[in-house]
Motif scaffolding. Structure first.
Motif, short mmCIF file in Angstrom:
data_model
loop_
_atom_site.label_atom_id
_atom_site.label_comp_id
_atom_site.label_asym_id
_atom_site.label_seq_id
_atom_site.Cartn_x
_atom_site.Cartn_y
_atom_site.Cartn_z
N HIS A 1 0.82 -1.12 0.00
CA HIS A 1 -0.05 -0.06 -0.16
C HIS A 1 0.76 1.27 -0.04
N LEU A 2 0.42 2.40 -0.56
CA LEU A 2 1.34 3.62 -0.80
C LEU A 2 1.39 4.33 0.40
N ALA A 3 0.27 4.41 1.41
CA ALA A 3 0.41 5.20 2.54
C ALA A 3 1.43 4.80 3.51
N GLN A 4 2.12 5.79 4.00
CA GLN A 4 3.12 5.61 4.83
C GLN A 4 2.86 5.88 6.12
N ASN A 5 1.94 6.96 6.36
CA ASN A 5 1.37 7.09 7.61
C ASN A 5 -0.15 7.24 7.72
N VAL A 6 -0.83 7.55 8.66
CA VAL A 6 -2.08 7.61 8.68
C VAL A 6 -2.58 8.96 7.89
N GLU A 7 -1.63 9.83 8.18
CA GLU A 7 -2.45 11.25 7.27
C GLU A 7 -2.45 10.97 6.00
N MET B 1 -7.46 6.87 15.96
CA MET B 1 -6.27 6.73 15.33
C MET B 1 -6.24 7.35 14.06
N LEU B 2 -7.57 7.36 13.38
CA LEU B 2 -7.71 7.70 12.12
C LEU B 2 -8.04 9.24 12.13
N GLU B 3 -8.26 9.84 13.19
CA GLU B 3 -8.72 11.16 13.39
C GLU B 3 -7.77 12.11 12.74
N PRO B 4 -6.39 11.96 13.16
CA PRO B 4 -5.36 12.92 12.54
C PRO B 4 -5.56 12.89 10.83
N ALA B 5 -6.04 12.05 10.39
CA ALA B 5 -6.29 12.13 8.86
C ALA B 5 -7.47 12.73 8.55
N ASP B 6 -8.40 13.41 9.50
CA ASP B 6 -9.47 13.94 9.16
C ASP B 6 -10.48 13.12 8.80
N LEU B 7 -10.39 11.56 9.28
CA LEU B 7 -11.55 10.59 8.81
C LEU B 7 -12.25 10.40 10.05
N ASN B 8 -13.68 10.52 9.84
CA ASN B 8 -14.61 10.07 10.90
C ASN B 8 -15.58 8.88 10.31
N LYS B 9 -16.22 8.46 11.11
CA LYS B 9 -17.03 7.18 10.66
C LYS B 9 -17.77 7.46 9.40
N GLN C 1 3.26 -9.71 5.08
CA GLN C 1 2.79 -9.08 3.82
C GLN C 1 1.99 -7.68 4.28
N LEU C 2 2.06 -7.47 5.55
CA LEU C 2 1.23 -6.36 6.31
C LEU C 2 2.39 -5.40 6.80
N ARG C 3 1.65 -4.12 7.03
CA ARG C 3 2.66 -3.21 7.64
C ARG C 3 1.85 -2.29 8.81
N PRO C 4 2.30 -2.23 9.81
CA PRO C 4 1.54 -1.30 10.83
C PRO C 4 1.82 0.06 10.63
N LEU C 5 0.67 0.98 10.41
CA LEU C 5 0.93 2.42 10.45
C LEU C 5 0.88 3.19 11.76
N VAL C 6 0.23 2.78 12.80
CA VAL C 6 0.24 3.17 13.96
C VAL C 6 -0.17 2.14 14.94
N ARG D 1 -5.79 13.53 22.50
CA ARG D 1 -5.36 12.58 21.49
C ARG D 1 -4.71 13.59 20.28
N LYS D 2 -4.08 12.90 19.42
CA LYS D 2 -3.43 13.54 18.17
C LYS D 2 -4.48 14.22 17.55
N PRO D 3 -4.61 15.73 17.20
CA PRO D 3 -5.73 16.34 16.47
C PRO D 3 -5.21 16.12 15.02
N SER D 4 -6.33 16.48 14.28
CA SER D 4 -6.13 16.62 12.79
C SER D 4 -5.38 17.96 12.46
N ARG D 5 -4.51 17.94 11.40
CA ARG D 5 -3.80 18.96 11.02
C ARG D 5 -4.70 20.07 10.44
N THR D 6 -5.83 19.63 9.76
CA THR D 6 -6.91 20.57 9.15
C THR D 6 -7.31 21.58 10.27
N LYS D 7 -7.83 20.63 11.38
CA LYS D 7 -8.52 21.28 12.55
C LYS D 7 -7.51 22.38 13.10
#
Ligand SMILES: Cc1cc2nc3c(=O)[nH]c(=O)nc-3n(C[C@H](O)[C@H](O)[C@H](O)COP(=O)(O)O)c2cc1C
Lengths: 248, 160
Positions: free
Chosen positions: A94-100, A123-131, A174-179, B142-148
């Protein structure tokens, strides 16, 4: 009348026999009939909790709040040095190297384990991803999450860290942890209904002394830890408060 | 509660600015701060508990690591020792108004470290209710979103 022991359905299948052994130990030690009820899904178990059909439960951190604050369950012990941690992994390629670097519409494979879902989403929140920003793929177990990732059918997977570390080398390569979470505060807890506690007032002490007897120690090893730690009311309240801050 | 110490030039990492902050309890303190941001540690939660007046009674290891203070320095100190001069007082008024009503508060907070650097968090503060009474408050960050964080960097200065 027999009491009912239940275990949060997120147990590792290899540990199921451990819980049967634990139940046998319990019945022998207290001379009381205890029935071990197995639930294979969280909603079934939650219904049983609501219907007051459970007397002793190895509860996940997510359900512990309801058990303690609404059902008056008493916390007894938690496994020594074993906290609940979660991990987000991608396929190696996968191309992503970190959650962001994850995008809107990202396909997330997860199991129905509510604590792992909660920690994973945080742990997905830093990427601005919610449910609402992700495409959920509900999987039966962690192996299936791994398969989804490897086949490119999911972008990221939420794992219980312990389950990830138990995947075969072949799969993990075959897997890689991001966080990985390093929360340290949140754990499973053995909790008892006050009525049953009245019948087994020495249960906490007996649990703490399990490693002193061979049968007790065997039972614990089958569950994947060496001994229990006592947990008090306030310590438990604190954990429930912390879980509460994470729910929003 | 402890004596409130001014921040010291010898603790700073690099060039710093200076200001005096007056806190809600009318105590004042010299505050030194730099423009260095320390990234939020991956996968961690920063946790602290205060009494009902905001005096620190518990911190976890991540709190100690990120704030740059020792546990001894933090215990019994008012939580405002982490207040950054760029944080608008209105944010904290809203925090206290909310939690004193027994409700959960969340928001983005820029925190000041002992060495003058800063770190952004997404914080939740909840009242710890025991037997129907608020006995303390707990905050989990917790870790904040950069955009926010970028939005706050533009918005917060307008609140002064
Ligand atoms: C549990 C809890 C945690 C807090 N954490 C912080 C914090 O990390 N940083 C901060 O600047 N203020 C924090 N505050 C708010 C401070 O008590 C204080 O209101 C703020 O620093 C502003 O100071 P002032 O109200 O004296 O002006 C916290 C309050 C509580 C109850």
């Amino acid at each position: 009348m027999s009491y009912k022991l239940s275990v949060s359905p997120d147990y590792n299948p290899e540990q199921l026999s451990g819980w049967f052994i634990f139940n046998t130990w319990l019945q022998k030690t207290f001379g009381q009939a205890v029935h071990f009820d197995v639930y294979d899904d969280f909603s079934g178990q939650r219904q049983a909790i609501n219907d007051n059909k459970i007397d002793l439960i190895y509860a996940n951190p997510y359900d512990a709040g309801v058990l303690m604050r609404e059902k008056n369950f008493v916390p007894l012990v938690c496994p020594h040095k074993k906290t609940d941690e979660a991990l987000i992994a991608v396929a190696n390629k996968h191309l992503a190297q970190n959650v962001e670097e994850l995008d809107m519409g990202c396909r997330v494979a997860y199991t129905q384990d509510p604590s792992v879902q909660m920690m994973g989403m945080i742990m997905l929140e830093p990427a601005d991803l919610n449910k609402n920003d992700v495409r959920p793929i509900l999987c039966e177990n962690y192996i299936l999450i791994a398969k989804n990732l490897i086949k490119g059918q999911a972008d990221v997977g939420f794992f219980l860290t312990e389950a990830y570390d138990h995947l075969s080398n072949l799969v993990r390569k075959q897997l890689r942890p991001l966080v990985r979470s390093q929360i340290f505060i949140i754990h499973h807890t053995l909790m008892i209904h006050p009525d049953m506690l009245a019948k087994m007032p020495n249960l906490q002490q007996a649990l703490l002394e399990m490693p002193k007897q061979t049968t007790g120690l065997d039972a614990l090893h089958n569950l994947g830890f060496d001994c229990w730690d006592a947990i008090g009311q306030e310590e438990m309240e604190f954990m429930i408060d912390v879980v509460d801050t994470l729910r929003s | 509660m402890k004596e409130l110490k001014d921040m010291r030039p010898e603790d700073m990492r690099g060039d710093y600015q200076e200001t005096v902050l007056t806190y809600a309890d009318n105590r004042a303190r010299r505050v030194l701060y730099t423009q260095e941001e320390i990234p939020y540690p991956e996968g961690r939660l920063i946790v602290s508990t205060t009494d009902v007046t905001g005096i620190i009674t518990h911190v976890n290891q991540s709190f100690v690591d990120m704030s740059g203070f020792s546990t001894e320095e933090l215990m019994d100190a008012p939580h405002y020792i982490l207040r950054h001069p760029d944080m608008p007082p209105a944010a904290f008024k809203d925090l206290w108004d909310t939690i004193e009503q027994g409700k959960k508060w969340f928001g983005y907070v820029k925190n000041l470290r002992k060495d003058g650097a800063y770190y952004w968090v997404y914080a939740t503060v909840i009242p710890n209710v025991r037997d129907g009474q608020i006995v303390s408050y707990t905050s989990v960050r917790r870790k904040p979103s950069r955009t926010k964080v970028h939005e706050c960097e533009t918005f917060y200065p307008t609140l002064f």
